[in-house]
Motif scaffolding. Sequence first.
Motif, PDB file in Angstrom:
ATOM      1  N   PHE B 161     -19.064  -7.083 -51.293  1.00  0.00           N
ATOM      2  CA  PHE B 161     -17.789  -6.873 -51.393  1.00  0.00           C
ATOM      3  C   PHE B 161     -16.854  -7.669 -52.311  1.00  0.00           C
ATOM      4  O   PHE B 161     -15.781  -7.198 -52.846  1.00  0.00           O
ATOM      5  CB  PHE B 161     -17.140  -7.237 -50.024  1.00  0.00           C
ATOM      6  CG  PHE B 161     -16.953  -8.584 -49.588  1.00  0.00           C
ATOM      7  CD1 PHE B 161     -16.034  -9.483 -50.065  1.00  0.00           C
ATOM      8  CD2 PHE B 161     -17.984  -9.099 -48.761  1.00  0.00           C
ATOM      9  CE1 PHE B 161     -15.861 -10.807 -49.779  1.00  0.00           C
ATOM     10  CE2 PHE B 161     -17.900 -10.554 -48.580  1.00  0.00           C
ATOM     11  CZ  PHE B 161     -16.799 -11.384 -48.760  1.00  0.00           C
ATOM     12  N   THR B 178      -8.061 -14.189 -53.067  1.00  0.00           N
ATOM     13  CA  THR B 178      -7.981 -13.346 -52.222  1.00  0.00           C
ATOM     14  C   THR B 178      -9.285 -12.737 -51.548  1.00  0.00           C
ATOM     15  O   THR B 178      -9.235 -12.293 -50.470  1.00  0.00           O
ATOM     16  CB  THR B 178      -7.171 -12.179 -52.502  1.00  0.00           C
ATOM     17  OG1 THR B 178      -7.974 -11.253 -53.641  1.00  0.00           O
ATOM     18  CG2 THR B 178      -5.886 -12.364 -53.458  1.00  0.00           C
ATOM     19  N   GLN B 179     -10.433 -12.732 -52.196  1.00  0.00           N
ATOM     20  CA  GLN B 179     -11.503 -12.436 -51.270  1.00  0.00           C
ATOM     21  C   GLN B 179     -12.553 -13.611 -51.071  1.00  0.00           C
ATOM     22  O   GLN B 179     -13.049 -13.461 -49.855  1.00  0.00           O
ATOM     23  CB  GLN B 179     -12.473 -11.567 -52.484  1.00  0.00           C
ATOM     24  CG  GLN B 179     -11.468 -10.539 -53.150  1.00  0.00           C
ATOM     25  CD  GLN B 179     -11.271  -9.345 -51.720  1.00  0.00           C
ATOM     26  OE1 GLN B 179     -11.641  -8.883 -51.149  1.00  0.00           O
ATOM     27  NE2 GLN B 179     -10.072  -8.774 -52.347  1.00  0.00           N
ATOM     28  N   PRO B 182     -10.678 -16.823 -48.617  1.00  0.00           N
ATOM     29  CA  PRO B 182     -10.544 -16.610 -47.075  1.00  0.00           C
ATOM     30  C   PRO B 182     -11.854 -16.509 -46.131  1.00  0.00           C
ATOM     31  O   PRO B 182     -11.846 -16.934 -44.936  1.00  0.00           O
ATOM     32  CB  PRO B 182      -9.855 -15.137 -46.962  1.00  0.00           C
ATOM     33  CG  PRO B 182      -9.223 -14.993 -48.178  1.00  0.00           C
ATOM     34  CD  PRO B 182     -10.207 -15.645 -49.352  1.00  0.00           C
ATOM     35  N   ASN B 183     -12.944 -16.247 -46.819  1.00  0.00           N
ATOM     36  CA  ASN B 183     -14.091 -16.272 -46.253  1.00  0.00           C
ATOM     37  C   ASN B 183     -14.711 -17.667 -46.399  1.00  0.00           C
ATOM     38  O   ASN B 183     -15.891 -17.824 -45.520  1.00  0.00           O
ATOM     39  CB  ASN B 183     -15.227 -15.455 -46.957  1.00  0.00           C
ATOM     40  CG  ASN B 183     -14.856 -13.723 -46.598  1.00  0.00           C
ATOM     41  OD1 ASN B 183     -15.079 -13.388 -45.329  1.00  0.00           O
ATOM     42  ND2 ASN B 183     -14.192 -13.072 -47.407  1.00  0.00           N
ATOM     43  N   PRO B 186     -13.364 -21.402 -43.064  1.00  0.00           N
ATOM     44  CA  PRO B 186     -13.868 -22.116 -41.912  1.00  0.00           C
ATOM     45  C   PRO B 186     -14.583 -23.385 -42.631  1.00  0.00           C
ATOM     46  O   PRO B 186     -14.372 -24.679 -41.868  1.00  0.00           O
ATOM     47  CB  PRO B 186     -15.013 -21.292 -41.547  1.00  0.00           C
ATOM     48  CG  PRO B 186     -14.493 -19.903 -41.731  1.00  0.00           C
ATOM     49  CD  PRO B 186     -13.835 -19.912 -43.200  1.00  0.00           C
ATOM     50  N   LEU B 262     -15.059 -20.755 -35.502  1.00  0.00           N
ATOM     51  CA  LEU B 262     -14.920 -20.130 -36.804  1.00  0.00           C
ATOM     52  C   LEU B 262     -16.535 -19.785 -37.661  1.00  0.00           C
ATOM     53  O   LEU B 262     -16.163 -18.852 -38.593  1.00  0.00           O
ATOM     54  CB  LEU B 262     -14.008 -21.020 -37.900  1.00  0.00           C
ATOM     55  CG  LEU B 262     -12.684 -21.565 -37.428  1.00  0.00           C
ATOM     56  CD1 LEU B 262     -12.217 -22.454 -38.575  1.00  0.00           C
ATOM     57  CD2 LEU B 262     -11.789 -20.132 -37.355  1.00  0.00           C
TER      58      LEU B 262
END
Lengths: 260, 269
Positions: B161, B178-179, B182-183, B186, B262
Amino acid sequence: MTPLLSVRDLSCRYETRDGPLWAVRDVDLDVMPGETVGLVGESGCGKSTLARCIVGLTPASGGSIRLDGEELLTRRGPSLAQRRQMQFVFQDPFASLNPRRRVEALIREPLDVHRIGTPAERTRRARELMERVGLHPDWGRRFPHEFSGGQRQRIGIARALALSPRLIICDEPVSALDVSVQAQVVNLLDALQRELGVAYLFISHDLALVEIFAQRVAVMYQGRIVEQGSSAEIWRNPSHPFTRTLIEAIPIPRVDQRSF
Amino acid sequence: MIRLPLVIGGLIVLALVAMAASAGWIFPDDPMTMVAEPLLWPGQDPAFPLGTDSLGRDIAAGIFHGARASLAIGFISSSAALALGTLVGAVAGYRGGRVDDGLMRISELFQAIPQFMLIIVLLVIFRPSVATIILAISIVGWPAIARLVRAEFIVLREREFVQSCRVIGMSGPAIMLTQILPNALPVLIVSGTIQVATAILMEAALSFLGLGDPNLLTWGGMIGMGRDQLREAWFVVAVPGLALLITALGLNLLGDGLNDLLDPRGRRA
């Protein structure tokens, strides 16, 4: 007619402990506007590397890639305007969508990056695209994990279509899907081509599928293209031993494939 | 499903925040002033439920005001360490190559020196104050976070992705922000929580050694001052010690609980 995509003498080399490994070696390949070229070969033969070189995900070691006559292999890689002309559909519909973004945002993303239209127009376009690929536009608020493999691949296709590219490189777009779903996705790609005139470089290890879907086929073996020609020609008269092996390896009788 | 560690940790941290917030209100006087006889035992005088120390200062007031100092130092220094560590780790992990090598050598420079010794050296140079203590704790804290974030970015950078965003022409900084970020969140939340506990313990250790801010009452400082009377009035050390123990426990439970909560594998795939 000048080719839309023109690959010449393309090579891609990986340095390993045992010396250089040529994943792609001296490849020539053309894709005409609006046509589908199938690229087949066994896993590890370099077809994915070739695809990744074209869109600039993997650096090429030498050669030339021209899109509409303009070189892509520059120091800075493909320009934004060039990227707009060619998009990519990934093999794994589970890994290729950001799990934390909603579907509508995923489809809008290319438009956001290229700053096409107002935000409201982009949202409208995303909804249109969802409908076009067979997804309900109201599903845009959902996350990718709420969809099946086939639906996710439709999301991937909608995302690739957002910029109205002239070439879409499909890297084994259906090999992760069930056979029945494969047919649906291939039919969708076919319908989109008729409607939009988009060209495909369709990578697969499934020669039977390529034979039906592609007008021309290139067979890749150990980093080189060993055979190239119209689908019917290659099927009837395979000249390279590897192509013959590939054809013989197809387990189903030919009559059954007509059901595609 | 009941997530007991998360709930307990969360309650402890909430209680601490409440203590810190209400300190000036329940104990409006300066906790450094002498208010009663020295070394009153807890319960001996109802006005001083946790007793008084060797200078006759209210220990309960010290605990409340100390919570304020501990939490402030813990949160500010962890935020700073987290911000710097994330920036360095993200750039190193995403860019790779020489940028990665350079940044990692710098972080190793900090990690090669024992953390606590580095803090002491920094404080001896800068003179102890709240600002320099926060700075020193942040300086030793960021390399570990940078390594963690870097590892996360190296893994996520290769995910399809992320590559699909490169194909649409998204810029490197936009992809990171932005990619990938966020991932990686956690990991950041969990390590940030643990970092707060570490920072609070470090500050306590510094105050115990007399390298704390002399104008600030902290739990570590209270333990340090009470150690001379350890045999006759052990509660002077035990009460702030217990407060530290519960705080560190609460933050660690919270961090562990958040980690489980998370973890994407624990969620619906």
